[in-house]
Design a protein around this motif. Sequence first.
Motif, PDB file in Angstrom:
ATOM      1  N   PRO A  52       0.818  -1.228   0.000  1.00 31.65           N
ATOM      2  CA  PRO A  52       0.000   0.000   0.000  1.00 31.65           C
ATOM      3  C   PRO A  52       0.850   1.276   0.000  1.00 31.65           C
ATOM      4  O   PRO A  52       0.495   2.259  -0.661  1.00 31.65           O
ATOM      5  CB  PRO A  52      -0.815  -0.119   1.294  1.00 31.65           C
ATOM      6  N   PHE A  53       1.981   1.254   0.708  1.00 30.11           N
ATOM      7  CA  PHE A  53       2.830   2.440   0.759  1.00 30.11           C
ATOM      8  C   PHE A  53       3.473   2.693  -0.595  1.00 30.11           C
ATOM      9  O   PHE A  53       3.581   3.842  -1.043  1.00 30.11           O
ATOM     10  CB  PHE A  53       3.911   2.264   1.834  1.00 30.11           C
ATOM     11  N   LEU A  57       3.279   5.943  -3.059  1.00 27.67           N
ATOM     12  CA  LEU A  57       4.419   6.633  -3.671  1.00 27.67           C
ATOM     13  C   LEU A  57       4.204   6.787  -5.176  1.00 27.67           C
ATOM     14  O   LEU A  57       4.491   7.841  -5.752  1.00 27.67           O
ATOM     15  CB  LEU A  57       5.714   5.860  -3.411  1.00 27.67           C
ATOM     16  N   SER A  58       3.712   5.741  -5.812  1.00 27.71           N
ATOM     17  CA  SER A  58       3.465   5.800  -7.260  1.00 27.71           C
ATOM     18  C   SER A  58       2.497   6.935  -7.591  1.00 27.71           C
ATOM     19  O   SER A  58       2.713   7.695  -8.541  1.00 27.71           O
ATOM     20  CB  SER A  58       2.889   4.472  -7.755  1.00 27.71           C
ATOM     21  N   LYS A  59       1.452   7.052  -6.801  1.00 25.58           N
ATOM     22  CA  LYS A  59       0.453   8.095  -7.030  1.00 25.58           C
ATOM     23  C   LYS A  59       1.057   9.485  -6.831  1.00 25.58           C
ATOM     24  O   LYS A  59       0.854  10.392  -7.643  1.00 25.58           O
ATOM     25  CB  LYS A  59      -0.720   7.893  -6.073  1.00 25.58           C
ATOM     26  N   LYS A 270      -1.445  11.995   4.352  1.00 29.96           N
ATOM     27  CA  LYS A 270      -2.005  11.842   3.001  1.00 29.96           C
ATOM     28  C   LYS A 270      -2.553  10.440   2.749  1.00 29.96           C
ATOM     29  O   LYS A 270      -3.510  10.270   1.988  1.00 29.96           O
ATOM     30  CB  LYS A 270      -0.948  12.188   1.947  1.00 29.96           C
ATOM     31  N   ASP A 271      -1.940   9.439   3.328  1.00 25.80           N
ATOM     32  CA  ASP A 271      -2.452   8.070   3.192  1.00 25.80           C
ATOM     33  C   ASP A 271      -2.210   7.354   4.517  1.00 25.80           C
ATOM     34  O   ASP A 271      -1.314   6.528   4.651  1.00 25.80           O
ATOM     35  CB  ASP A 271      -1.762   7.335   2.039  1.00 25.80           C
ATOM     36  N   ASP A 276      -0.113   3.390   8.363  1.00 20.88           N
ATOM     37  CA  ASP A 276      -0.409   2.560   9.532  1.00 20.88           C
ATOM     38  C   ASP A 276      -0.118   1.091   9.250  1.00 20.88           C
ATOM     39  O   ASP A 276       0.367   0.368  10.133  1.00 20.88           O
ATOM     40  CB  ASP A 276      -1.868   2.732   9.955  1.00 20.88           C
ATOM     41  N   ARG A 277      -0.413   0.647   8.036  1.00 18.96           N
ATOM     42  CA  ARG A 277      -0.113  -0.749   7.679  1.00 18.96           C
ATOM     43  C   ARG A 277       1.386  -0.973   7.677  1.00 18.96           C
ATOM     44  O   ARG A 277       1.877  -2.021   8.107  1.00 18.96           O
ATOM     45  CB  ARG A 277      -0.683  -1.053   6.278  1.00 18.96           C
TER      46      ARG A 277
END
Length: 313
Positions: A52-53, A57-59, A270-271, A276-277
């Motif tokens: 997910p992280f 980053l890609s986004k 931002k995410d 958190d994951r």
Amino acid sequence: MINRRSMLLAAAALAMTASAAAAQDYRTKYPELTFAIVPAENASGVTERWTPFVAYLSKELGVKVNLRIANDYAAVIEGQRSGNIQIAAYGSASFARARLTGVKTDAFASDLNADGGTGYYSVFFVNAKTPFKTIDDLKGKNLGLVDPNSTSGNNVPRFELDKLGISDADAYFGKVVFTGSHENAILALAQGTVDVAANQWTSDDDSTLAQMLTKGMLKHADGTPFKKDDFRIIHKSAPIIGPSMYAYSSDLPDDLKAAIAKAFMESPTKDKAAFDRLSDGQKKGFHAATTKDWDATIELIKFVDALRKKKAS
């Protein structure tokens, strides 16, 4: 007629055009980036934690970021040296090793602990049911280390042992084994393969051991789970910078470097779900870092290298 307002609008337009062109430049040159991680846990756990992280980053960067799970820190070091890895998660010692061997890599961030601190420790764990209370009790016993380039799992432990008068760990202990990861070192201790294990520790609730206990990964032979009190710390190092730090290749464009650092710093807000994951609630975020912050670690690596050379001679 050209007035001041027109000139300001023109300047602003030029600045926006230049900014857009700069962004386009790095996206054209780097349509994909590779982010390398060395697992402190099993590979599937790393994938679940980091995916997910990496998507975040890609986004934020506007280019695809690929996650690479490396076998060890040596693979990350060589990957950055060859240019196949642009962003890397290091331990302090492995980053220092990369710098010492000429890899063009620069630090930009490090973990921020839940209490706002930025350091951690290397500790020696033993099974609480054993009689071992100090390192002196472990002569001839088996020592579990992590990776030759691990800070808390090899370099600092050897430095600490030297301070205790043990300059040759391989001669002092019955056997010294590299387990390959922080999790594996704890598993080896729990299973009795080693009598003492070096590992990372920030607090009772922030360590590889704490993560493994929370996940229920440690069980006795009868299937009952281990508890925190089943392990005992018999030695703790001085504070170490880290534990994890992040570096990008020195040759990346400045605007890409700035975008990477910005994305890391803003990730907890931002995410939040992805952060958190990633942190399992053990970290507060990231704090800005510079390569110079690891100068002392480079000196530590030089010391450990000197110990090896002394032993070899």
